[in-house]
Design an enzyme around this catalytic site. Sequence first.
Site, PDB file in Angstrom:
ATOM      1  N   HIS A 393       0.817  -1.215   0.000  1.00  0.00           N
ATOM      2  CA  HIS A 393       0.000   0.000   0.000  1.00  0.00           C
ATOM      3  C   HIS A 393       0.851   1.265   0.000  1.00  0.00           C
ATOM      4  O   HIS A 393       0.342   2.372  -0.225  1.00  0.00           O
ATOM      5  CB  HIS A 393      -0.918  -0.004   1.226  1.00  0.00           C
ATOM      6  CG  HIS A 393      -2.225   0.697   1.003  1.00  0.00           C
ATOM      7  ND1 HIS A 393      -2.443   1.560  -0.053  1.00  0.00           N
ATOM      8  CD2 HIS A 393      -3.388   0.671   1.691  1.00  0.00           C
ATOM      9  CE1 HIS A 393      -3.663   2.032  -0.001  1.00  0.00           C
ATOM     10  NE2 HIS A 393      -4.274   1.509   1.044  1.00  0.00           N
ATOM     11  N   ASP A 397      -2.271   2.186  -4.529  1.00  0.00           N
ATOM     12  CA  ASP A 397      -3.473   2.647  -3.833  1.00  0.00           C
ATOM     13  C   ASP A 397      -4.599   1.633  -4.004  1.00  0.00           C
ATOM     14  O   ASP A 397      -4.585   0.812  -4.927  1.00  0.00           O
ATOM     15  CB  ASP A 397      -3.922   4.005  -4.377  1.00  0.00           C
ATOM     16  CG  ASP A 397      -2.913   5.109  -4.090  1.00  0.00           C
ATOM     17  OD1 ASP A 397      -2.206   4.986  -3.069  1.00  0.00           O
ATOM     18  OD2 ASP A 397      -2.831   6.058  -4.886  1.00  0.00           O
TER      19      ASP A 397
END
Length: 422
Positions: A393, A397
């Site tokens: 992450h 995204d």
Amino acid sequence: MATDVTVPTLGESITEATLGQWLKKPGDPVKADEPIASLETDKVAVEVPSPVAGTMGEPVVAEGDTVQVGALIARIEAGSGAASAQPQAAAKAPEVAATPVNPQGAGENIELRDAAEASQDSSLTLSPAVRRLVLEHGLDPSRIKGTGKDGRLTKDDVLAAAQNAPSAPAKAGAQTSAQDWVPASAGTQERKEERVRMTRLRQTIAKRLKEAQNTAALLTTFNDLDMSAVMEARAKYKDLFEKKHQIRLGFMGFFVKAAALAARDVPSVNAYIEGDEIVYHDYLDVSVAVSAPNGLVVPVIRNADKMSFAEIEKTIADFGRRAKDGTLSMDDMKGGTFTISNGGVFGSLLSTPIINPPQSAVLGMHRIEERPVVRNGEIVVRPMMYLALSYDHRLVDGREAVTFLVRMKEALEDPTRLLIDL
């Protein structure tokens, strides 16, 4: 005159290995370039060939020892080996005769000793793990067909033979007689533990997976996939495909092509972080998780985005064969910008795969299962598969991860998209 056998160069930045298995016993005849030992490195098993023809001497190191590149591990003596093997066998005979027998495990000791003698009589070279399974199940290794390299037995061969073996009343009787020695106050059967040293490959796998958890901000997103179109296309063309390309048409080719298509729209999935920079790739090197006798290995399909279905399937089939034989090289493992792991072949319904550093994403495939779904307002049964995308992450995204899976879903539910690049 003896010739030294040393640890060969193992690859870039690799300075040591573990002696995994001796493939020759002292006194055995050895041909030039014939493998005499197997070394376990961080990634693959490497066989050590004999530099000359002769007779296998006494090993300098034991199985499980760590050895450095260039270190002496054995010597090859001059001669055929037939004459030297007999004195060694005679010398070892008193040791066997002098071995004490524990009355509390009398039945078990007899059973294990019979299996061990059968192993020796069969002239088979067994790895420690395979030898342990043979002893545990009381099997005769000479009657088991080996599927490994040069016909060697693998753990899967022994387990399959144990599963197909008929129950033996004599074995049950031996267990009963052994249990007769257990005091009545014990109440239950003896519980045992076994400690086995982790292989270097397993240690590396553990280290890298934990490193991924400690470094990356791991997150997994899911989607479901209707496999009807892919299965119909495969059923329609598999015979023609195999006739033309001499390879079976599998599902992995569809998924690799779909991943390449999706990675063009979401390039961060095919990138990785290096320091404070993001490294993007205009190519897709797919690491494919393959099960091997010593653990999971991840060879790389290079330039997969430019390959045809036939080239992908042939590459994967070759990796599978060489993983089983233990002949994958270091170069086969290097690199990789994206990973695909197929847990479905083992029956997995859903999982959260862990990325393979320094990569930023891994796709998890799962088993195909008929489930009720709604199509055009009606409940119908479709062959469905769950897809899982685990990603870092820090770089990818949530919107990008979901978009990647949606692009794959669209391409696989309508394979025509793979042909017209949509």
